[in-house]
Design a protein around this motif. Structure first.
Motif, mmCIF file in Angstrom:
data_model
loop_
_atom_site.group_PDB
_atom_site.id
_atom_site.type_symbol
_atom_site.label_atom_id
_atom_site.label_comp_id
_atom_site.label_asym_id
_atom_site.label_seq_id
_atom_site.Cartn_x
_atom_site.Cartn_y
_atom_site.Cartn_z
ATOM 1 N N ASN A 152 36.154 35.298 48.188
ATOM 2 C CA ASN A 152 36.643 34.996 46.942
ATOM 3 C C ASN A 152 37.508 33.585 47.297
ATOM 4 O O ASN A 152 37.261 32.772 46.258
ATOM 5 N N LYS A 178 51.645 43.179 48.633
ATOM 6 C CA LYS A 178 50.079 43.103 47.810
ATOM 7 C C LYS A 178 50.037 44.597 47.677
ATOM 8 O O LYS A 178 50.082 45.496 48.466
ATOM 9 N N ARG A 236 38.559 38.888 50.382
ATOM 10 C CA ARG A 236 39.491 37.937 50.539
ATOM 11 C C ARG A 236 38.673 36.540 51.047
ATOM 12 O O ARG A 236 39.132 35.405 50.407
ATOM 13 N N ASP A 286 40.811 43.622 52.529
ATOM 14 C CA ASP A 286 41.782 42.874 53.173
ATOM 15 C C ASP A 286 41.090 41.427 54.022
ATOM 16 O O ASP A 286 41.591 40.714 54.487
ATOM 17 N N THR A 346 52.606 41.186 53.422
ATOM 18 C CA THR A 346 52.254 39.812 53.329
ATOM 19 C C THR A 346 52.897 38.993 54.369
ATOM 20 O O THR A 346 53.680 39.473 55.152
ATOM 21 N N PHE A 351 44.832 33.243 57.446
ATOM 22 C CA PHE A 351 43.443 34.050 57.628
ATOM 23 C C PHE A 351 42.446 33.581 58.513
ATOM 24 O O PHE A 351 42.266 32.490 58.478
ATOM 25 N N TYR A 358 43.865 29.410 51.846
ATOM 26 C CA TYR A 358 44.504 30.662 51.930
ATOM 27 C C TYR A 358 45.979 30.780 51.410
ATOM 28 O O TYR A 358 46.680 29.875 52.296
ATOM 29 N N PRO A 407 43.376 40.773 43.673
ATOM 30 C CA PRO A 407 44.308 40.987 44.096
ATOM 31 C C PRO A 407 45.712 41.196 43.212
ATOM 32 O O PRO A 407 45.333 40.596 41.896
ATOM 33 N N SER A 430 48.323 36.040 42.536
ATOM 34 C CA SER A 430 48.275 35.430 43.898
ATOM 35 C C SER A 430 49.755 34.994 44.402
ATOM 36 O O SER A 430 50.578 35.033 43.849
#
Length: 657
Positions: free
Chosen positions: A519, A224, A516, A512, A217, A359, A355, A169, A184
């Protein structure tokens, strides 16, 4: 302050809440000290008079990253710019005379000269050479996972880019004194100086998609990057473009033989390029992709491969039997963990805090527990199977949409003068089962792709006025999700509907959502994750497979299954697509501890005047009395949003300007 693998952050995000263990699970606090930490990149370009202030802020971030000296960092300041990059194998910084480049990840290069430069002098040096020679085309030579920044002091411009799939990202914001960026949102907040106001539109998109799709975001002023996109900031103006769009070449079917061994050789190369060692393990769900990765890894590894699987004691959700079939077939050192409702109670606060924006994919829970189990047993790198469905057409919706697309082949006159009057306008048709099903089919078939993919979205099958609070509804654009779907669906030139859906899923399902999810949970657990199914050569190979070989009739992943017919167990090739779903709705009916957490969170969320309290109560009633799984998924989405608000200091409702 909070720590993750030697990194320290000023906000409670991206750290393990290991003290929140349930009584029937291993104590999270016993997890050994983690060696892995995600490489970090951040910086600023702007007005010279602000440089000293920005440099102090960047240096302070570096000190927070390495409070005990375990992980170093490097800062470079130019006349009107500052760059920071962490000291990690997957991070590199090059300082030229007036051009500075920084890159994190594992890029490879299509140009031989750049590949040699990268090997001898580092990836950042290769990127600088590509930029000085070809300007904005520099990123076209890069493949693999990366996030990069170029500061060109001579032209007073900054350029940001991420990889073609969006594995790495990058976020950015325009502040009063220039452009700030970071790998981030946490880093961006520490640098930006921009008020992190919650964006109501992003809340709506989260409710619609269970996450906030790029380029938005959860915050108004922060963005992003999208996969394969670059952003240029020059003369206080932002310009964005895509440096790569997949070209589905649709090779001649007769020249594409799934039994020629090409796919397996590409898979083997992809796993080898992950450089597996003694501390490399793999996720194993029992599906096609995880079984393939484990199987290939067992062929190339020098020792027995450790696999990690998650089970659920809930009917219709557990796939451990397939994971065991794969483990026996490939002689894996298999490890299993069964998640309980108590584990979910422990995980919900962890997810909310980990997060950097809301999320709502509940399968983050099994990913975390699987990665944590591996880390506790000494695994440092996990190979994941994400990507295969989106490259080779493995999701059930592809076959379903093909069925709907067949309707358009019926002559228009027959549709409008015969089928639709009977299916849609015949009195009493809704009471006759075959006609009711025909009417549902016709109504959906008449919705064009890609909008049809969201036909059963809970924000579409009910009136928004009944769901959302009036004041909140006034602040949003209900048509935004349709446009977010339409743009990536339309982008590939001369592509079939199936390939357009695949490209759309690269953006929304992979970049997306799934990537995500994996990770972040692997980072919290303290292991690195790599994605061999997203190897550049496999991506290029998938672009050439004819549509009718990817989805032959209604057989998903036909080419892939034929190619690996003698490699994978027959039971796994023939099994239906299942996924890594969490039986949250079922367990919410049964677990008092889960009910207490969820009901309290939903009561708090109802007071935020986003979703109507009466609608939340209706969903709770229907969850108890009707379809537990369907309503449970929405209740999870709302709960995670409320937990995220609380974890990130948002005790009051967002300002609805």
């Amino acid at each position: 302050m909070y720590y993750l693998g030697g990194f320290r952050f000023a906000s409670p995000t991206l750290h393990g809440i290991f003290e929140m263990a349930s009584s029937n699970t291993p104590d999270h606090s016993q997890t050994r000290r983690r060696k892995f930490a995600t490489p970090v990149l951040c910086g600023w370009l702007g007005q010279p008079q602000a440089k000293a202030h920005r440099q102090r802020a960047v240096v302070e971030i570096g000190r927070r990253m390495a409070p005990d000296g375990e992980h170093g960092y490097r800062v470079h300041a130019g006349p009107r710019s500052v760059l920071l990059i962490s000291a990690a194998p997957a991070a590199d910084l090059h300082v030229g005379e007036t051009c500075y480049t920084a890159i994190v990840g594992h890029p490879s290069w299509t140009d031989a000269r750049l590949a040699t430069l990268a090997r001898e002098r580092g990836a950042a040096h290769a990127l600088a050479a590509a930029y000085l020679d070809d300007g904005m085309r520099a990123f076209e030579y890069a493949r693999g996972d990366f996030a990069a920044a170029i500061i060109d002091e001579a032209k007073s411009q900054a350029i940001l880019a991420i990889d073609r799939i969006g594995i790495r990202p990058m976020t950015y914001a325009v502040a009063p004194d220039g452009l700030v960026f970071g790998s981030s949102l946490n880093l961006l907040h520490q640098l930006s100086g921009v008020s992190p106001d919650i964006d109501p539109q992003a809340i709506f998109e989260y409710l619609y998609f269970d996450m906030v799709p790029s380029p938005n975001t959860i915050y108004r002023a922060e963005r992003k990057l999208e996969p394969a996109q670059w952003v240029r900031f020059a003369d206080e103006q932002l310009t964005t473009a895509y440096y790569w769009t997949p070209r589905f070449t649709e090779s001649d079917r007769s020249a594409f033989d799934p039994h020629d061994g090409v796919l397996y050789r590409l898979l083997e190369r992809a796993v080898q390029d992950c450089e597996p060692g003694a501390t490399t393990g793999a996720f194993l769900s029992g599906g096609l992709d995880s079984s393939t990765v484990c199987g290939v890894l067992s062929r190339v590894a020098t020792s027995q491969v450790a696999s990690y699987s998650i089970g659920f004691r809930a009917e219709g959700y557990d796939e451990m039997s397939y994971a065991r079939i794969a483990a026996r077939h490939f002689a894996l050192d298999s490890h299993e963990y069964y998640i309980t409702p108590a584990d979910v109670v422990s995980a919900i606060p962890l997810i909310a805090q980990s997060y950097d924006e809301p999320f709502g994919n509940s399968s983050a829970v099994p990913v975390y527990y699987c990665a944590r189990l591996a880390q506790q047993q000494g695994i440092e790198v996990m190979l994941a199977g994400d990507g295969g469905d989106e490259l080779f057409a493995g999701n059930e919706r592809y076959a379903k949409q093909k069925m709907f697309e067949l309707y358009s082949r019926i002559p228009a006159g027959l549709r409008s003068w015969f089928i639709e009057p009977i299916a849609l306008r015949l009195p009493g048709a809704e009471t006759i089962a075959p006609l009711r099903k025909l009417g549902s089919y016709v109504r959906q078939a008449n919705i064009p792709l890609p909008d049809r993919l969201q036909s059963y979205n809970w924000l579409r099958i009910n009136s928004l006025a009944d769901i959302l609070h009036d004041d909140f509804l006034k602040t949003i654009d209900p048509g935004s999700p349709t446009r977010l779907l339409a743009a990536p669906y339309a982008r590939p030139a001369s592509a079939s509907p199936l390939n357009r859906m695949l490209h759309l899923d690269w953006r929304l399902t992979l970049a997306d959502n799934d990537l995500r999810k994996v990770n972040a949970m692997c980072e919290v657990a303290g292991v690195e994750v790599k994605y061999p199914m997203l190897h550049p050569d496999l991506i290029e190979h998938s672009l050439a497979i004819p549509t009718d070989q990817k989805l032959k009739g209604f057989r998903l992943r036909h080419y892939y299954k034929e190619a690996l017919d003698n490699f994978l167990p027959r039971a796994i090739i023939d099994k239906r697509k299942h996924g890594f779903g969490l039986p949250f709705g079922i367990w919410l009916r049964e677990s008092p501890a889960l009910q207490e957490l969820i009901y309290d969170a939903l009561a708090d969320f109802g007071r935020r005047q986003i979703v109507r309290s009466e609608y939340i109560r209706m969903m709770l009633d229907r969850h108890r009395l009707e379809h537990a799984a369907f309503y449970g998924s929405t209740l999870w989405t709302l709960t995670i949003l409320e937990q995220w608000f609380q974890a990130h200091g948002r005790s009051r409702p967002p300002t609805l300007a």
